[in-house]
Write an enzyme that holds these catalytic residues in place. Structure first.
Site, PDB file in Angstrom:
ATOM      1  N   THR A 100      70.712  61.850  -5.767  1.00  0.00           N
ATOM      2  CA  THR A 100      71.581  60.938  -6.504  1.00  0.00           C
ATOM      3  C   THR A 100      71.561  59.581  -5.815  1.00  0.00           C
ATOM      4  OG1 THR A 100      73.310  62.112  -5.360  1.00  0.00           O
ATOM      5  CG2 THR A 100      73.168  62.424  -7.732  1.00  0.00           C
ATOM      6  N   CYS A 101      72.114  58.624  -6.485  1.00  0.00           N
ATOM      7  CA  CYS A 101      72.158  57.262  -6.020  1.00  0.00           C
ATOM      8  C   CYS A 101      72.693  57.178  -4.601  1.00  0.00           C
ATOM      9  CB  CYS A 101      73.101  56.493  -6.921  1.00  0.00           C
ATOM     10  SG  CYS A 101      72.444  54.976  -7.402  1.00  0.00           S
ATOM     11  N   PRO A 102      72.225  56.370  -3.712  1.00  0.00           N
ATOM     12  CA  PRO A 102      71.113  55.441  -3.845  1.00  0.00           C
ATOM     13  C   PRO A 102      69.806  56.048  -3.368  1.00  0.00           C
ATOM     14  CG  PRO A 102      72.184  55.034  -1.780  1.00  0.00           C
ATOM     15  CD  PRO A 102      72.820  56.269  -2.360  1.00  0.00           C
TER      16      PRO A 102
END
Ligand SMILES: Cc1cc2nc3c(=O)[nH]c(=O)nc-3n(C[C@H](O)[C@H](O)[C@H](O)COP(=O)(O)OP(=O)(O)OC[C@H]3O[C@@H](n4cnc5c(N)ncnc54)[C@H](O)[C@@H]3O)c2cc1C
Lengths: 379, 79
Positions: free
Chosen positions: B17-19
């Site tokens: 998931t981000c980042p």
């Protein structure tokens, strides 16, 4: 036949796991059907979260360590040695003292190490609070720093405790104000991506707080070189930033055992729910060395340790393991010298932010003190 | 899909998931020579905005973004 369970690394993850196994498998260990060994390359465990407080004179490195022999259950064997080789086909590890040890179940809990050399000039030009010597040297430097530009630059990602860089600037701001020096010291915080933190909600919460405290924010900032003579940071994006005191979060790496044994490029590739290594049988990874999509944090190591201990205990008992890790992560975030907040989330969740308060700060300090009970498996 | 670039390097950030994906890309760009074509596989929709924004900032070229089943393939050429 005895089931040999070998844990490499006696940090947060390794001790919590071994103690949980001792608890789950006590009868099997006593009857000689199972045997748990922790191999750690030193006699002590270091509690890294304490390093954040050292630069501000609130803790010492000496108080942040305990002998592993005091932390491990008496049913766990401690071997102070360094693992230098791992053969996942032969299912054995080699030790620096020359011995080989066979395993039936292996847990990699070797944590993360700092790799400042990856960025030219960083080791000479930068300070950090991520290791025992670094944080002590930063304390001495900060004590004499009375004017100029203090830059906190997040260079290595992923890094341990994603909240710590923000905590550091919030604490530095408060501490310098208390000492009447803030007017003469400019503070800048830099982050590699387009916002102040990897998690959107933390970034949204922190950005106005940084502005309120007069802390400059630089985003899309990836330092690729430090010029220690000129005291300049140069970035991949073609920008430069002058500093007088540079506090950097250095690049992190994992033990070379991981890549040499083919368990992953740097971190161990694992199934994010079972924490079983993707590339080898009967090998697990927990804590900072495991490549899972959440923070490299002690709370993660702790929850993962519980899951893997349960899975291994089930296997030793001939049962199907059912325990899984859902990404649970808890991080306290200091927002000054006497206030803090905390976030809690699982895989893919955005945490809800809460207003900082004094009780949460005391809870963090309380947790830091009681941590040793957690490591022993008592909390 | 004849105009899909042929990558020199592939980064598989699916599931992160981000980042994660953007940071994985930044890490790789640091390592490779100018003129390298990188394929970044990501299942995080945010990457479709984050990655081009960073490329713009850092002066690398976005070749194309392709949707493939449950993920995206982002092609980048370093300058
Ligand atoms: C400044 C700072 C602040 C932090 N604050 C927080 C916080 O507030 N909350 C939080 O949850 N987390 C925090 N963390 C992160 C937390 O400390 C780590 O995530 C946690 O220690 C990870 O545990 P681990 O068991 O994976 O690794 P570690 O605790 O690092 O233990 C790894 C052990 O393995 C040993 N080892 C490595 N290689 C070998 C080998 N080849 N042979 C034998 N032994 C080996 C090492 O010597 C070490 O003892 C912070 C970290 C830092 C640096």
């Amino acid at each position: 036949m005895t089931e040999e369970i070998v844990v490499v690394g006696g940090g947060t993850g390794g001790t919590v796991l071994a103690n949980r196994l001792a608890d789950r498998l006590e009868p099997a260990i006593e009857s000689g059907d199972a045997h748990v060994t922790v191999i750690n390359d030193g006699e002590y465990q270091y509690y890294k979260p304490a390093y954040l407080y050292v630069p501000f004179g609130k803790k010492t490195v000496e108080e942040a360590k305990r002998p592993l022999s005091d932390l491990l259950d008496r049913h766990v064997e401690l071997r102070v040695d360094r693992v230098t080789g791992l053969d996942t086909d032969a299912k054995s590890v080699s030790l620096e003292d020359g011995d080989d040890m066979a395993y039936d179940h292996l847990v990699m809990a070797t944590g993360a190490t700092l790799d400042p050399e990856e960025v030219p000039g960083l080791a000479e030009g930068g300070h950090h609070f991520y290791g025992p010597e670094g944080t002590e040297s930063l304390r001495d430097e900060l004590a004499d720093f009375e004017e100029g530009h203090l830059v906190l630059s997040v260079i290595g990602v992923p890094h341990m405790c994603p909240a710590a860089p923000l905590e550091f600037v919030f604490m530095a701001d408060d501490w310098l104000r208390q000492r009447g020096l803030r007017e003469d010291i400019e503070i800048t915080y830099t982050y590699p991506i387009q916002r102040a933190h990897g998690l959107q909600s933390v970034a949204d919460w922190a950005t106005p707080k940084l502005a309120d405290r007069d802390i400059n924010l630089e985003t899309f900032f990836n330092a690729e070189r430090v010029d220690p003579e000129e005291q300049v940071l140069e970035t991949m994006e073609g920008n430069e930033l002058d500093y007088d005191l540079l506090v950097a979060i250095p690049p992190h790496t994992a033990s070379e055992l991981v890549s040499e044994a083919g368990l992953g490029d740097t971190w161990v590739d694992v199934d994010r729910a079972t924490l079983e290594a993707e590339q080898a049988e009967d090998v697990y990874a927990i804590g900072d060395v495991a490549d899972v999509p959440t923070s490299k944090a002690g709370s993660v190591a702790h929850y993962e340790a519980g899951v893997v201990a349960d899975r291994i205990a089930s296997r030793v008992r001939g049962q199907t393991p059912t325990s899984v890790y859902d990404g649970k992560t808890v991080c306290f975030i200091e927002t000054g010298m006497d206030e803090a907040t905390f976030v809690e989330f699982g895989y893919g969740d955005e945490p809800t932010m809460r207003e900082p308060s004094k009780p949460v700060h005391w809870a963090k300090l309380g947790y830091n003190e009681s941590y040793w009970l957690t490591a022993r498996g008592l909390l | 899909m004849s105009d899909t670039p042929t990558p020199d390097v592939e980064i598989d950030s699916r599931g992160a998931t981000c980042p994660g994906p953007l940071m994985d890309l930044i890490g790789k760009v640091k390592e490779v020579e100018a003129g390298t074509t990188i394929e970044l596989l990501t299942s995080d929709e945010g990457s479709k905005n984050d990655v081009p924004e960073w490329l713009d900032e850092a002066g690398h070229e976005l070749l194309t973004i392709e949707a493939v089943d449950d993920h995206w393939a982002i092609y980048v050429e370093t300058t």
